[in-house]
Design a protein around this motif. Structure first.
Motif, PDB file in Angstrom:
ATOM      1  N   ARG A   6       0.853  -1.182   0.000  1.00  0.00           N
ATOM      2  CA  ARG A   6       0.000   0.000   0.000  1.00  0.00           C
ATOM      3  C   ARG A   6       0.886   1.227   0.000  1.00  0.00           C
ATOM      4  O   ARG A   6       2.046   1.186   0.394  1.00  0.00           O
ATOM      5  N   SER A   7       0.338   2.365  -0.394  1.00  0.00           N
ATOM      6  CA  SER A   7       1.103   3.607  -0.405  1.00  0.00           C
ATOM      7  C   SER A   7       1.185   4.182   1.008  1.00  0.00           C
ATOM      8  O   SER A   7       0.159   4.391   1.663  1.00  0.00           O
ATOM      9  N   THR A   8       2.407   4.435   1.463  1.00  0.00           N
ATOM     10  CA  THR A   8       2.597   5.031   2.785  1.00  0.00           C
ATOM     11  C   THR A   8       1.966   6.401   2.860  1.00  0.00           C
ATOM     12  O   THR A   8       1.429   6.809   3.895  1.00  0.00           O
ATOM     13  N   SER A   9       2.006   7.151   1.740  1.00  0.00           N
ATOM     14  CA  SER A   9       1.454   8.505   1.739  1.00  0.00           C
ATOM     15  C   SER A   9      -0.045   8.512   1.971  1.00  0.00           C
ATOM     16  O   SER A   9      -0.617   9.528   2.365  1.00  0.00           O
ATOM     17  N   ALA A  10      -0.716   7.376   1.756  1.00  0.00           N
ATOM     18  CA  ALA A  10      -2.151   7.288   2.013  1.00  0.00           C
ATOM     19  C   ALA A  10      -2.447   6.631   3.352  1.00  0.00           C
ATOM     20  O   ALA A  10      -3.320   7.088   4.100  1.00  0.00           O
ATOM     21  N   THR A  11      -1.717   5.554   3.663  1.00  0.00           N
ATOM     22  CA  THR A  11      -2.055   4.794   4.864  1.00  0.00           C
ATOM     23  C   THR A  11      -1.618   5.480   6.153  1.00  0.00           C
ATOM     24  O   THR A  11      -2.302   5.366   7.176  1.00  0.00           O
ATOM     25  N   ALA A  12      -0.485   6.192   6.146  1.00  0.00           N
ATOM     26  CA  ALA A  12      -0.048   6.866   7.372  1.00  0.00           C
ATOM     27  C   ALA A  12      -1.010   7.979   7.783  1.00  0.00           C
ATOM     28  O   ALA A  12      -1.432   8.031   8.947  1.00  0.00           O
ATOM     29  N   PRO A  13      -1.406   8.899   6.864  1.00  0.00           N
ATOM     30  CA  PRO A  13      -2.426   9.877   7.256  1.00  0.00           C
ATOM     31  C   PRO A  13      -3.758   9.225   7.618  1.00  0.00           C
ATOM     32  O   PRO A  13      -4.471   9.706   8.496  1.00  0.00           O
ATOM     33  N   GLY A  14      -4.080   8.107   6.938  1.00  0.00           N
ATOM     34  CA  GLY A  14      -5.318   7.396   7.279  1.00  0.00           C
ATOM     35  C   GLY A  14      -5.282   6.858   8.692  1.00  0.00           C
ATOM     36  O   GLY A  14      -6.279   6.909   9.420  1.00  0.00           O
ATOM     37  N   SER A  15      -4.117   6.347   9.111  1.00  0.00           N
ATOM     38  CA  SER A  15      -3.963   5.874  10.483  1.00  0.00           C
ATOM     39  C   SER A  15      -4.130   7.010  11.479  1.00  0.00           C
ATOM     40  O   SER A  15      -4.829   6.880  12.494  1.00  0.00           O
ATOM     41  N   SER A  16      -3.498   8.140  11.190  1.00  0.00           N
ATOM     42  CA  SER A  16      -3.602   9.309  12.067  1.00  0.00           C
ATOM     43  C   SER A  16      -5.055   9.767  12.197  1.00  0.00           C
ATOM     44  O   SER A  16      -5.539  10.049  13.294  1.00  0.00           O
ATOM     45  N   LEU A  17      -5.762   9.817  11.057  1.00  0.00           N
ATOM     46  CA  LEU A  17      -7.165  10.252  11.073  1.00  0.00           C
ATOM     47  C   LEU A  17      -8.028   9.280  11.868  1.00  0.00           C
ATOM     48  O   LEU A  17      -8.904   9.695  12.640  1.00  0.00           O
ATOM     49  N   ALA A  18      -7.781   7.978  11.691  1.00  0.00           N
ATOM     50  CA  ALA A  18      -8.581   6.986  12.411  1.00  0.00           C
ATOM     51  C   ALA A  18      -8.340   7.064  13.918  1.00  0.00           C
ATOM     52  O   ALA A  18      -9.281   6.950  14.709  1.00  0.00           O
ATOM     53  N   TYR A  19      -7.087   7.262  14.336  1.00  0.00           N
ATOM     54  CA  TYR A  19      -6.798   7.437  15.765  1.00  0.00           C
ATOM     55  C   TYR A  19      -7.526   8.678  16.307  1.00  0.00           C
ATOM     56  O   TYR A  19      -8.067   8.658  17.422  1.00  0.00           O
ATOM     57  N   GLY A  20      -7.511   9.756  15.526  1.00  0.00           N
ATOM     58  CA  GLY A  20      -8.192  10.980  15.954  1.00  0.00           C
ATOM     59  C   GLY A  20      -9.688  10.790  16.087  1.00  0.00           C
ATOM     60  O   GLY A  20     -10.302  11.266  17.056  1.00  0.00           O
ATOM     61  N   CYS A  21     -10.288  10.091  15.123  1.00  0.00           N
ATOM     62  CA  CYS A  21     -11.726   9.816  15.198  1.00  0.00           C
ATOM     63  C   CYS A  21     -12.059   8.919  16.382  1.00  0.00           C
ATOM     64  O   CYS A  21     -13.098   9.094  17.043  1.00  0.00           O
ATOM     65  N   ALA A  22     -11.178   7.957  16.667  1.00  0.00           N
ATOM     66  CA  ALA A  22     -11.394   7.082  17.824  1.00  0.00           C
ATOM     67  C   ALA A  22     -11.368   7.890  19.119  1.00  0.00           C
ATOM     68  O   ALA A  22     -12.195   7.678  20.016  1.00  0.00           O
ATOM     69  N   ASP A  23     -10.442   8.840  19.219  1.00  0.00           N
ATOM     70  CA  ASP A  23     -10.382   9.703  20.399  1.00  0.00           C
ATOM     71  C   ASP A  23     -11.641  10.551  20.523  1.00  0.00           C
ATOM     72  O   ASP A  23     -12.177  10.748  21.616  1.00  0.00           O
ATOM     73  N   PHE A  24     -12.111  11.060  19.387  1.00  0.00           N
ATOM     74  CA  PHE A  24     -13.295  11.920  19.382  1.00  0.00           C
ATOM     75  C   PHE A  24     -14.517  11.161  19.895  1.00  0.00           C
ATOM     76  O   PHE A  24     -15.306  11.702  20.676  1.00  0.00           O
ATOM     77  N   LEU A  25     -14.671   9.909  19.470  1.00  0.00           N
ATOM     78  CA  LEU A  25     -15.818   9.114  19.907  1.00  0.00           C
ATOM     79  C   LEU A  25     -15.610   8.525  21.299  1.00  0.00           C
ATOM     80  O   LEU A  25     -16.549   8.406  22.079  1.00  0.00           O
TER      81      LEU A  25
END
Length: 283
Positions: A6-25
């Motif tokens: 997979r492309s790191t440029s897509a998956t790394a920001p995706g991981s960061s966003l998912a962690y942030g959404c998990a914190d929000f919920l």
């Protein structure tokens, strides 16, 4: 079995966003109930997601994946305990950036010691990203309240535990599929559920928001997966720092969903993060 490329440029920001959404919920989901009551809902939900990924992405439960996965799970349980103890002491507008910065800087140091190198874009983007981690993590009026030495040590410990979780996942063999994630989740769940069992008389009667807590755990599992994908196809120096920008996702959701005002420092941090991620994506 799907390919892990997979492309790191897509998956790394995706991981960061998912962690942030998990914190929000996860925050509102556990606001009234004892945090260990939340774990009793969240742990099975996260483990179920990773077990469902097994037939799709495969898993090799040999010695190395089991060992590194178990180590990441133990670090995750420690991070969970230290973070919530830090939250109880505060002030989080100072301690949150400390935790995030440590969780980013330690993997970078380990990766550089192991011979990773950054190009020109990375050498500019990395320090920018570290600055953005602090700016985005700081709340309104940061620096007004002075944290105690105990609080600072807890924040540093939480950041260290998060960093170790990421480092251990990165060390797992690239052909082990989701075995490190399943093992890590099983270990962290067992530790926290055992703690909940020992403290059941002190957990109170308040119940967590079950749906939100489960959703937060599902997002956390997705974030772990995306981090693993990114780390297996890119440098830990880049992936760890981008992942540490996870507060940006929570800030943007709070602005869009709750209409919370984003103060100037965080706006600057979000802009800095965008520039830094763009530069790091070029490495």
């Amino acid at each position: 079995m799907l390919s892990w490329r997979r492309s790191t440029s897509a998956t790394a920001p995706g991981s960061s966003l998912a962690y942030g959404c998990a914190d929000f919920l996860g925050g509102p989901g556990a606001r009234k109930a004892h945090v260990l009551r939340t774990v009793m809902v969240a742990a099975p939900a996260g483990l179920a997601v990773e077990l469902l990924l097994w037939p799709v992405l495969g898993a090799s439960f040999s010695g190395a994946p089991l060992g590194w996965g178990a180590a990441s799970g133990a670090a995750s349980a420690a991070a969970f305990a230290l973070l919530h103890r830090t939250l109880a002491i505060g002030p989080m507008n100072v301690l949150s950036p400390v935790t995030a910065l440590v969780s980013a800087a330690l993997p970078v140091g380990v990766a550089l010691l192991h011979g990773e190198h950054l190009g020109a874009a990375g050498l500019v983007g990395l320090p920018l990203a570290l600055v953005a981690v602090v700016q985005v993590g700081a709340g309104h009026g940061a620096g007004v309240a002075r944290p105690s030495r105990t609080a600072l040590l807890l924040a540093f410990g939480a950041g260290t535990a998060i960093a170790l979780q990421l480092i251990f996942l990165h060390q797992a063999p690239s052909d082990s599929g989701v075995a490190p994630l399943i093992t890590g989740r099983a270990v962290s769940s067992a530790v926290t559920l055992a703690a909940a069992g020992q403290m059941h008389r002190r957990l109170g009667a308040e119940r967590p928001a079950y749906a939100m807590s489960a959703a937060a755990s599902v997002l956390d599992s997705l974030a772990n997966l995306l981090f693993l994908l990114a780390a297996r196809n890119g440098d830990l120096t880049v992936v760890a720092v981008i992942t540490a920008l996870y507060p940006a996702g929570a800030v943007l959701l709070a602005r869009g969903v709750l209409a919370e005002r984003v103060h100037r420092g965080r706006l600057i941090g979000l802009g800095t993060a965008a520039v830094a991620v763009s530069l790091l994506a070029l490495t």
